[in-house]
Design an enzyme around this catalytic site. Structure first.
Site, PDB file in Angstrom:
ATOM      1  CE1 TYR A 150      -3.520   5.383   2.060  1.00 50.15           C
ATOM      2  CE2 TYR A 150      -5.259   6.161   3.503  1.00 50.15           C
ATOM      3  CZ  TYR A 150      -4.365   5.175   3.130  1.00 50.15           C
ATOM      4  OH  TYR A 150      -4.330   3.981   3.806  1.00 50.15           O
TER       5      TYR A 150
ATOM      6  CE  LYS B 273      -5.770   1.281   0.948  1.00 54.01           C
ATOM      7  NZ  LYS B 273      -4.828   0.154   0.769  1.00 54.01           N
TER       8      LYS B 273
ATOM      9  CB  THR C  65      -7.869   3.111   4.655  1.00 54.44           C
ATOM     10  OG1 THR C  65      -7.789   4.089   5.673  1.00 54.44           O
ATOM     11  CG2 THR C  65      -8.200   3.807   3.344  1.00 54.44           C
ATOM     12  CG  ASP C  66     -10.477   4.971   9.044  1.00 57.75           C
ATOM     13  OD1 ASP C  66      -9.366   4.965   8.468  1.00 57.75           O
ATOM     14  OD2 ASP C  66     -10.642   5.465  10.169  1.00 57.75           O
TER      15      ASP C  66
ATOM     16  CB  ALA D 215      -0.923   0.027   1.210  1.00 60.94           C
ATOM     17  CE1 TYR D 216       3.419   7.135  -2.129  1.00 59.22           C
ATOM     18  CE2 TYR D 216       1.505   8.053  -1.026  1.00 59.22           C
ATOM     19  CZ  TYR D 216       2.777   8.198  -1.539  1.00 59.22           C
ATOM     20  OH  TYR D 216       3.402   9.411  -1.438  1.00 59.22           O
TER      21      TYR D 216
ATOM     22  CD1 TRP E  33      -6.256   6.213  12.181  1.00 59.83           C
ATOM     23  CD2 TRP E  33      -6.654   6.569  14.341  1.00 59.83           C
ATOM     24  NE1 TRP E  33      -6.805   7.458  12.297  1.00 59.83           N
ATOM     25  CE2 TRP E  33      -7.061   7.709  13.618  1.00 59.83           C
ATOM     26  CE3 TRP E  33      -6.818   6.572  15.714  1.00 59.83           C
ATOM     27  CZ2 TRP E  33      -7.614   8.827  14.224  1.00 59.83           C
ATOM     28  CZ3 TRP E  33      -7.370   7.678  16.310  1.00 59.83           C
ATOM     29  CH2 TRP E  33      -7.757   8.795  15.576  1.00 59.83           C
TER      30      TRP E  33
END
Length: 188
Positions: free
Chosen positions: A90, A94, A66-67, A25-26, A115
């Site tokens: 970002y 995603k 991700t959230d 992942a970036y 997180w």
């Protein structure tokens, strides 16, 4: 390099894994605003390539998201039924990866995390400790709220999930939530 479809296809065809777990992942959230092409390649095109190969070879795919696909305006915890609305590059990169995984392969575990922290990686908890060694006073935001996720717990939950063959979208976090400030206070 998950952005190179041909090399990736050759490797996976040769290795014939039982499952593909994409941990690439970036994740430099702020830097993704400048280096958005790199973020989209790794977070969007990479999962696209894995999804294509996963589907062709009938290999289940685990992809972490991700959230940050949400805008953070909801005053309750997010669920998988909530509509994504990312506010930065970002999050958008995603979400693109999520789209490709959901549309290009049938056997997938799409897992949204928030997180992430643990041993051996760069994360907020380690940054706070490092900052505290360098400064007498830290300024930590209190308007970002989420659920920290411990890597060991993620692995245990993932193993249990894979055993079910219940493919689909999941939000995976530890229980509880806090602001960045509350978390930093706890860490220190």
């Amino acid at each position: 390099n998950i952005t190179d479809l041909r090399k990736l296809e050759s490797l996976i065809s040769q290795e014939k894994p039982d499952i593909i777990i994409n941990c690439a992942a970036y994740n430099a959230v702020d830097l993704a605003e400048e280096k958005w092409k790199e973020a989209y390649l790794i977070n969007g095109i990479g999962p696209k390539n894995l999804a294509i190969i996963s589907n062709q070879l009938d290999i289940p795919l685990v992809h972490f998201s991700t959230d940050y696909v949400f805008d953070g305006t909801k005053d309750k915890l997010y669920t998988i039924a909530d509509q994504p609305n990312p506010i930065n590059q970002y999050g958008k990169s995603k979400l693109l990866g999520e789209y490709f995984v959901q549309t290009l392969t049938k056997k997938y575990y799409l897992i949204r995390l928030s997180w992430v922290f643990g041993i051996g990686n760069i994360n907020f908890a380690k940054k706070v400790i490092e900052w505290s060694k360098q400064k007498k006073e830290l300024k930590i935001v209190n308007d970002q709220i989420s659920c920290p996720c411990y890597t060991s717990d993620i692995v245990k939950a993932l193993i249990d999930l894979i055993k079910t063959n219940s493919y689909g979208l999941y939000n995976l976090t530890n229980t509880g939530y806090c602001s960045r400030f509350e978390w930093a206070d706890y860490i220190l």
